[in-house]
Design a protein around this motif. Structure first.
Motif, PDB file in Angstrom:
ATOM      1  N   LYS A 151       0.592   4.212  -2.916  1.00 40.03           N
ATOM      2  CA  LYS A 151       0.241   5.602  -2.611  1.00 40.03           C
ATOM      3  C   LYS A 151       1.302   6.572  -3.140  1.00 40.03           C
ATOM      4  O   LYS A 151       0.977   7.671  -3.600  1.00 40.03           O
ATOM      5  CB  LYS A 151       0.072   5.765  -1.107  1.00 40.03           C
ATOM      6  CG  LYS A 151      -1.220   5.147  -0.593  1.00 40.03           C
ATOM      7  CD  LYS A 151      -1.364   5.277   0.908  1.00 40.03           C
ATOM      8  CE  LYS A 151      -2.705   4.713   1.364  1.00 40.03           C
ATOM      9  NZ  LYS A 151      -2.837   4.728   2.844  1.00 40.03           N
TER      10      LYS A 151
ATOM     11  N   ALA B 197       0.743   7.043  -6.786  1.00 37.99           N
ATOM     12  CA  ALA B 197      -0.456   7.815  -7.108  1.00 37.99           C
ATOM     13  C   ALA B 197      -0.164   9.308  -7.308  1.00 37.99           C
ATOM     14  O   ALA B 197      -0.996  10.033  -7.852  1.00 37.99           O
ATOM     15  CB  ALA B 197      -1.503   7.637  -6.018  1.00 37.99           C
ATOM     16  N   GLN B 198       1.028   9.728  -6.902  1.00 34.30           N
ATOM     17  CA  GLN B 198       1.385  11.134  -7.077  1.00 34.30           C
ATOM     18  C   GLN B 198       1.829  11.442  -8.512  1.00 34.30           C
ATOM     19  O   GLN B 198       2.067  12.599  -8.850  1.00 34.30           O
ATOM     20  CB  GLN B 198       2.496  11.509  -6.101  1.00 34.30           C
ATOM     21  CG  GLN B 198       2.105  11.317  -4.638  1.00 34.30           C
ATOM     22  CD  GLN B 198       3.237  11.630  -3.693  1.00 34.30           C
ATOM     23  OE1 GLN B 198       3.974  12.608  -3.882  1.00 34.30           O
ATOM     24  NE2 GLN B 198       3.388  10.806  -2.658  1.00 34.30           N
TER      25      GLN B 198
ATOM     26  N   ASP C  78       0.803  -1.222   0.000  1.00 32.31           N
ATOM     27  CA  ASP C  78       0.000   0.000   0.000  1.00 32.31           C
ATOM     28  C   ASP C  78       0.845   1.284   0.000  1.00 32.31           C
ATOM     29  O   ASP C  78       0.552   2.196  -0.786  1.00 32.31           O
ATOM     30  CB  ASP C  78      -0.956  -0.011   1.199  1.00 32.31           C
ATOM     31  CG  ASP C  78      -1.893   1.178   1.186  1.00 32.31           C
ATOM     32  OD1 ASP C  78      -2.682   1.291   0.233  1.00 32.31           O
ATOM     33  OD2 ASP C  78      -1.822   2.000   2.123  1.00 32.31           O
ATOM     34  N   PRO C  79       1.908   1.407   0.838  1.00 31.32           N
ATOM     35  CA  PRO C  79       2.709   2.641   0.793  1.00 31.32           C
ATOM     36  C   PRO C  79       3.340   2.889  -0.575  1.00 31.32           C
ATOM     37  O   PRO C  79       3.445   4.037  -1.023  1.00 31.32           O
ATOM     38  CB  PRO C  79       3.778   2.414   1.873  1.00 31.32           C
ATOM     39  CG  PRO C  79       3.186   1.407   2.783  1.00 31.32           C
ATOM     40  CD  PRO C  79       2.365   0.509   1.911  1.00 31.32           C
TER      41      PRO C  79
END
Length: 310
Positions: A274, A277-278, A270-271
């Motif tokens: 994320k 996603a930037q 997950d990290p």
């Protein structure tokens, strides 16, 4: 019968080389048990002791409540076995070969045999010697399943099969469990075990280095990731991902108008997602690494192969 398979203190030596070290393994009836490990881990040696192809140097083995050394043909009829190195030759057709096997394995439904052949996509009217490796493997699978044995012992059963047939085979394995049969499935393909097994043992260098239900083990926690991104600054991208826990072997390189990032991610992903996603993601590939690499990474020096057991 509390266990379909009971192995206690199994030890097997070939001359000065030890293939299996004091192995304990217990398989509950009506379950799928995965035995997984790199090539040379000792999986085949272990399975061959269960069908009395080889005999232990020491330790105790019981299959369906009996010692394989004394169970004879009566015990073998209760087992379906696919060896790791299946060799089928001869001028006879697949039909004739399976008919011969049916005489030794007990009552066999011709309709069920034909159903298995259709599901696996093999032409039983052709001479066996003319078949490809994959189609010979399918006949090996049919002979193991066709008499609906209490126990299936399958050593690298998907060798030579294309992905669609592999999927059908895994469905057959799950159906066997639903029918109350027990399955011991040896593989070096991690995804096969993850999709089917109730419990799993990780075998390396002749020893079990991890054992339990699939969810409790970390077998799926190492991934290789390749990403193509619409990003401009490779140094900034590298710094962002360097600080994420579990991210190693990180590389960022420019290819045309995109930046390509590759990394190994261990643990929660997950990290990492994320952070991705930037940016605008053009392409993303996540794959499991080589099994031997996974075992060594997760279970350390104890998993290192010694002497090339099988």
């Amino acid at each position: 019968m509390s266990s379909a398979i009971d192995i206690t203190g199994l030890h097997k030596r070939y001359g000065h080389r030890t293939a299996v070290h004091d192995l304990d393994l217990h398989v509950r009836p009506g379950t799928i048990y995965g035995l997984i490990g790199p090539n040379g881990a000792g999986k085949t040696t272990t399975l061959r002791t269960l069908v009395d192809i080889i005999r232990p140097t020491s330790g105790q083995v019981r299959v369906l409540g009996e010692d394989p050394r004394h169970g004879g043909a009566r015990l073998r009829r209760r087992i379906g076995f696919v060896p790791g190195e299946l060799r089928l030759e001869g001028r006879v057709t697949g039909h004739r070969m399976l008919s011969f096997y049916s005489e030794t394995s007990g009552p066999v439904s011709r309709a069920y045999t034909a159903e298995l052949a259709e599901r696996l996509g093999v032409d039983l009217s052709r001479p066996v010697r003319s078949l490809s490796k994959g189609n010979k493997q399918k006949i090996g699978l049919i002979q193991a399943f066709m008499h609906r044995p209490e126990l299936l012992i399958l050593d690298e059963p998907t060798s030579g099969l294309d992905p669609l047939v592999q999927r059908e085979f895994l469905t057959m394995v799950r159906e066997a469990r639903e029918a109350g049969q027990t399955v011991l499935l040896s593989s070096h393909v991690l995804s096969e075990i993850q999709q089917t097994a109730d419990e799993v043992a990780v075998l390396a260098a002749g020893r079990i280095v991890a054992q339990g239900d699939v969810a409790s083990l970390r077998l799926g926690s190492v991934r290789r990731v390749r990403v193509a991104l619409d990003a401009q600054d490779p140094d900034a991208l590298h710094r962002r991902f360097t600080g994420i826990p579990g991210v190693t072997e990180l590389e960022v390189a420019a290819h045309g108008e995109a930046l390509h990032l590759t990394a190994t991610v261990e643990g929660g992903i997950d990290p990492f997602v994320k952070a991705l996603a930037q940016e605008t993601v053009r392409d993303l590939t996540i794959e499991e690494p080589d099994l031997e690499e996974s075992v060594l990474r997760l279970y350390g020096p104890a998993a290192r192969t010694e002497g090339g057991a099988r």
